[in-house]
Design an enzyme around this catalytic site. Structure first.
Site, PDB file in Angstrom:
ATOM      1  N   SER A   1      28.733   8.702  41.423  1.00 18.86           N
ATOM      2  CA  SER A   1      30.100   8.932  41.929  1.00 18.86           C
ATOM      3  C   SER A   1      30.132   9.744  43.220  1.00 18.86           C
ATOM      4  O   SER A   1      31.051  10.538  43.433  1.00 18.86           O
ATOM      5  CB  SER A   1      30.967   9.582  40.849  1.00 18.86           C
TER       6      SER A   1
ATOM      7  N   HIS B   1      16.147   2.097  37.794  1.00 20.55           N
ATOM      8  CA  HIS B   1      17.563   2.485  37.704  1.00 20.55           C
ATOM      9  C   HIS B   1      17.957   2.557  36.225  1.00 20.55           C
ATOM     10  O   HIS B   1      17.492   1.766  35.410  1.00 20.55           O
ATOM     11  CB  HIS B   1      18.446   1.487  38.445  1.00 20.55           C
TER      12      HIS B   1
ATOM     13  N   GLU C   1      19.919  10.611  39.159  1.00 21.89           N
ATOM     14  CA  GLU C   1      21.203  10.007  38.830  1.00 21.89           C
ATOM     15  C   GLU C   1      21.539  10.292  37.367  1.00 21.89           C
ATOM     16  O   GLU C   1      21.105   9.549  36.467  1.00 21.89           O
ATOM     17  CB  GLU C   1      21.132   8.485  39.033  1.00 21.89           C
TER      18      GLU C   1
ATOM     19  N   GLY D   1      29.325   5.680  37.980  1.00 18.12           N
ATOM     20  CA  GLY D   1      30.465   4.779  37.827  1.00 18.12           C
ATOM     21  C   GLY D   1      31.581   5.353  36.981  1.00 18.12           C
ATOM     22  O   GLY D   1      32.495   4.634  36.573  1.00 18.12           O
TER      23      GLY D   1
ATOM     24  N   LYS E   1      24.300  -2.950  43.564  1.00 21.49           N
ATOM     25  CA  LYS E   1      24.232  -3.498  42.198  1.00 21.49           C
ATOM     26  C   LYS E   1      24.522  -5.010  42.259  1.00 21.49           C
ATOM     27  O   LYS E   1      24.123  -5.646  43.217  1.00 21.49           O
ATOM     28  CB  LYS E   1      25.165  -2.725  41.264  1.00 21.49           C
TER      29      LYS E   1
ATOM     30  N   GLU F   1      20.464   1.584  34.715  1.00 21.78           N
ATOM     31  CA  GLU F   1      21.013   0.327  34.182  1.00 21.78           C
ATOM     32  C   GLU F   1      19.891  -0.631  33.790  1.00 21.78           C
ATOM     33  O   GLU F   1      20.004  -1.377  32.815  1.00 21.78           O
ATOM     34  CB  GLU F   1      21.967  -0.298  35.222  1.00 21.78           C
TER      35      GLU F   1
ATOM     36  N   ASN G   1      23.526   1.320  46.942  1.00 21.56           N
ATOM     37  CA  ASN G   1      23.048   0.385  45.907  1.00 21.56           C
ATOM     38  C   ASN G   1      24.230  -0.505  45.526  1.00 21.56           C
ATOM     39  O   ASN G   1      25.138  -0.070  44.827  1.00 21.56           O
ATOM     40  CB  ASN G   1      22.543   1.177  44.696  1.00 21.56           C
TER      41      ASN G   1
HETATM   42  P1  13P Z   1      28.265   5.084  41.522  1.00 13.73           P
HETATM   43  O1  13P Z   1      28.177   5.695  42.907  1.00 13.73           O
HETATM   44  O2  13P Z   1      29.127   3.867  41.473  1.00 13.73           O
HETATM   45  O3  13P Z   1      28.587   6.112  40.497  1.00 13.73           O
HETATM   46  O4  13P Z   1      26.779   4.552  41.191  1.00 13.73           O
HETATM   47  C1  13P Z   1      25.703   5.387  41.357  1.00 13.73           C
HETATM   48  C2  13P Z   1      24.459   4.590  41.181  1.00 13.73           C
HETATM   49  O5  13P Z   1      24.125   4.190  40.077  1.00 13.73           O
HETATM   50  C3  13P Z   1      23.677   4.287  42.391  1.00 13.73           C
HETATM   51  O6  13P Z   1      22.445   3.739  42.064  1.00 13.73           O
END
Ligand code: 13P
Length: 253
Positions: free
Chosen positions: A212, A94, A166, A172, A11, A96, A9
């Site tokens: 992560s 997601h 997640e 992150g 982002k 976010e 992903n």
């Molecule tokens: P990270 O791997 O950067 O922690 O992000 C995970 C994520 O939100 C994937 O959708």
């Protein structure tokens, strides 16, 4: 044999020109498990992503979609628009988007149904905040998301949805869930789905872990019985890291 999906992903990262270069390089890795690998990219990168990956077997998709087919929804992108480009996957719900863009279980549910109707595989994200986990409410919270998001979707269609667990506190932050924590929740989600549908449906749904994930911890997460792969953010932006994670899955597959 366990099925895997390793999905990156991106982002809000990579210009279309960068996506083209990255995807050509990724295609050139000749991954043995290319069909179990995908990248999920910004809308503006979809065409170049498709071009760069052409002939590689690697899948690609978007990170969001609107549930209506067309209309006065300024700034939105519809399922038919994604379908015409030929995406394989679309991320839905997601954390976010839930946190910053008012995504709710109700809109997530509508998006899942619209994508399934078009034959695009949804990657549904669920997961609890640190606050919820510290209070011991993570299973109740995630079960609530799963049941609301799958509402009204029959078993035959539900089996096509990929679920990504997640935990928000691991996204992150560099703070990965331990393999035991990730497995516990992925097994729990499978149990919720089996209870809501039947064992065959629960067993066939791919459940990914995200938060992560990186080359140094991928193997220990991926070898857990209820973890079918990863949804990878930061580490999916670097060819070497993403390829290493894909290769870790190939060795277990
Ligand atoms: P990270 O791997 O950067 O922690 O992000 C995970 C994520 O939100 C994937 O959708």
């Amino acid at each position: 044999m366990k099925k895997f999906l390793i999905a990156g992903n991106w982002k809000m990262n990579k210009l279309a020109s960068e996506a083209l270069d990255f995807c050509k390089e990724l295609a050139a890795q000749n991954l043995t498990n290319a069909k179990d690998v995908a990248v999920l990219v910004p809308f503006t990168d979809l065409k170049e992503t498709k071009e760069g990956l052409a002939g590689s077997g690697i899948g690609f998709g978007a990170q969001n979609v609107h549930f209506e087919e067309s209309g006065a929804f300024t700034g939105e992108v519809s399922v038919p628009m994604l379908k015409e480009i030929g995406v394989d996957y679309c991320v839905v719900g997601h954390s976010e988007r839930r946190e910053y863009f008012a995504e709710t279980d109700e809109t997530v549910n509508k998006k899942l149904i619209a994508l399934l109707n078009a034959g695009i595989t949804p990657i549904l994200c669920v997961g609890e905040s640190l606050e919820v986990r510290e209070q011991g409410g993570e299973q109740t919270f995630v079960a609530g998301q799963i049941l609301a998001d799958f509402a009204g979707i029959p078993a035959s269609e539900a089996a096509k949805i990929v679920v990504a667990y997640e935990p928000i506190w691991a996204i992150g932050t560099g703070k990965t869930a331990t393999p035991e924590q990730a497995e516990e929740m992925c097994a729990f989600i499978r149990g919720v789905l089996s209870g809501n549908y039947d064992n065959a449906t629960g067993d066939s749904i791919l459940i990914l872990y995200g938060g992560s994930m990186k080359p140094s911890n991928a193997k220990e997460l991926l070898e857990k019985p209820d973890i079918n792969g990863g949804l990878i953010g930061g580490a999916s932006l670097k060819i070497d890291d993403f390829t290493a994670i894909a290769n870790a899955a190939a060795e277990l597959g």
